[in-house]
Design an enzyme around this catalytic site. Structure first.
Site, PDB file in Angstrom:
ATOM      1  N   ARG A  11      -2.618   6.589  -3.843  1.00  0.00           N
ATOM      2  CA  ARG A  11      -3.351   5.579  -3.064  1.00  0.00           C
ATOM      3  C   ARG A  11      -2.833   4.201  -3.495  1.00  0.00           C
ATOM      4  NH1 ARG A  11      -9.661   3.481  -3.691  1.00  0.00           N
ATOM      5  NH2 ARG A  11      -9.678   2.220  -1.785  1.00  0.00           N
ATOM      6  N   HIS A  12      -2.819   3.251  -2.576  1.00  0.00           N
ATOM      7  CA  HIS A  12      -2.402   1.883  -2.909  1.00  0.00           C
ATOM      8  C   HIS A  12      -3.349   1.301  -3.962  1.00  0.00           C
ATOM      9  CE1 HIS A  12      -5.846   0.460  -0.653  1.00  0.00           C
ATOM     10  NE2 HIS A  12      -5.464   1.184   0.360  1.00  0.00           N
ATOM     11  N   ARG A  15      -7.393  -3.957  -3.521  1.00  0.00           N
ATOM     12  CA  ARG A  15      -7.170  -4.824  -2.363  1.00  0.00           C
ATOM     13  C   ARG A  15      -8.423  -5.646  -2.065  1.00  0.00           C
ATOM     14  NH1 ARG A  15     -10.502  -2.441   1.009  1.00  0.00           N
ATOM     15  NH2 ARG A  15     -10.600  -0.153   1.217  1.00  0.00           N
ATOM     16  N   ARG A  79      -0.432  -3.206   2.280  1.00  0.00           N
ATOM     17  CA  ARG A  79      -0.907  -2.863   0.937  1.00  0.00           C
ATOM     18  C   ARG A  79      -0.215  -1.630   0.354  1.00  0.00           C
ATOM     19  NH1 ARG A  79      -4.947  -2.671   4.567  1.00  0.00           N
ATOM     20  NH2 ARG A  79      -5.711  -0.631   5.236  1.00  0.00           N
ATOM     21  N   ASP A 259      -6.615   6.394   0.410  1.00  0.00           N
ATOM     22  CA  ASP A 259      -7.589   7.319  -0.189  1.00  0.00           C
ATOM     23  C   ASP A 259      -7.771   8.547   0.699  1.00  0.00           C
ATOM     24  OD1 ASP A 259     -10.463   5.111   0.583  1.00  0.00           O
ATOM     25  OD2 ASP A 259      -8.920   6.018   1.878  1.00  0.00           O
TER      26      ASP A 259
END
Ligand SMILES: CCCNC(=O)[C@H](O)[C@@H](O)C(=O)O
Length: 344
Positions: A11-12, A15, A79, A259
């Site tokens: 997952r990034h 943010r 992102r 996610d």
């Protein structure tokens, strides 16, 4: 045993919120880059994950970046693209001969992507499948869902009143939690009605949303229409790497996503822990070749940087699962003809 091939899905990083609610005291201008953008915290999280991966795969990957060994694909979202870039900065700082600017301990490494409207591997839930929509409507008629709606009826009414959200249900409660979570994470004091207990309740409801996306009701069918697409590709890569005359040069395949991507894959594997995957959480799938020549698959989930990644095993298989068993046990969530299965 010898490590032969690795798939990484993460997952990034941290943010800014994607959106705000009507009475939110904070606006998009309170965020340096506006909504939905990777923060410096998020960049650091992925730089750290990149360093972790470099260390973990020392001896497997070459000391310096080798374009034949690694392939990185990201969704076409700022992102995730930026997370992959920060991750690679941690994974492959240029050594001696790779330095192209003495003042810069960084080298460019390609992050591949496809246009958002063409993304079918890393963005879930895919909204192109009428049968999946029907399954989600049916999910809302299950006792579990009806009980949750009944139990939290008063809570939803209170939150609707406080937020000014006319429509508030399991379709968008995750977004309210997300906004409050992001604001709290960045030191923005929440309105008084957002007590720790309200946040805890919102967290429970948020996790329930992630649970019903690909599970709770008709998990296998939902996964065939969603995360099974990604699992299918991963299994194809594993099988290619295990083929005797394997022409597969890539040693590590990295997917930079969301996610819901992690949840879609983990539900397809039937290993989802029911909790929204944290920022920069990472699911690892490693292909090993044993002394006897057999190929085995081992999985790990890193969702806490303070401890080693957790062993994750397919239900019905050991931590070191033979590739043959891995393929057999996942067959029921691999779509045979998704277009046909999506028709209603
Ligand atoms: C409509 C916005 C959907 N949310 C996202 O894309 C986020 O990246 C979310 O998936 C996440 O991992 O934070």
């Amino acid at each position: 045993s010898t490590l032969k091939f690795v798939t990484v899905l993460y997952r990034h990083g941290d943010r800014s919120p994607i959106e705000i609610y009507p009475t939110d005291p904070y606006k998009e201008s309170d965020w340096p880059q506006g909504f939905g953008q990777l923060s410096q915290e998020g960049m650091k999280q992925h730089f750290e994950l990149g360093q972790f991966l470099k260390k973990r795969y020392t001896g497997f990957l070459s000391e310096s970046y080798d374009r034949h060994e690694i392939f990185i694909r990201s969704t076409d979202v700022d992102r995730t693209l930026m997370s992959a870039e920060a991750n690679l900065a941690g994974m492959f700082p240029p050594n001696g001969s790779e330095v192209f600017n003495p003042d810069l301990r960084w080298q460019p490494i390609p992050v591949h992507t496809v246009p958002a409207e063409k993304e079918k591997l890393l963005s879930f839930p895919l909204e192109d499948c009428p049968r999946y929509t029907q399954l989600m409507n049916e999910t809302e008629k299950t006792n579990i869902f009806l009980n949750m709606t009944e139990t939290y009826k008063g809570f939803f009414a209170m939150v609707r009143n406080k937020t000014g959200l006319e429509k508030l249900d399991f379709g968008n409660i995750w977004s309210l939690y997300d906004t409050l979570f992001c604001e709290a994470k960045h030191g923005m004091r929440p309105p008084d009605w957002v007590t720790p207990s309200v946040m805890e309740t919102l967290k429970v409801l948020n996790n329930f949303v992630y649970q019903i996306l690909f599970g709770v009701y008709k998990r296998k069918e939902k996964c065939r229409l969603q995360g099974g697409l990604l699992l299918d590709q991963i299994i194809k890569n594993l099988s290619n790497a295990a083929a005797p005359d394997s022409k597969q040069e890539v040693k590590i395949m990295v997917y930079s996503a969301h996610d819901t991507t992690v949840v879609a894959l983990q539900e397809a594997l039937n290993v989802f822990n029911g909790l929204q995957p944290p920022y920069a959480s990472c699911h690892l799938i490693e292909l090993h070749q044993e002394e006897n020549g057999m190929f085995t698959v081992e999985m790990f989930y890193r969702n806490d940087t303070n401890v080693s990644p957790y062993n994750v095993s397919l239900p019905g298989c050991s931590q070191r699962c033979s590739l043959q068993d891995f393929v057999k046990l996942t067959r029921e969530v691999i779509p045979q003809d998704r277009d046909k299965e999506c028709q209603i």
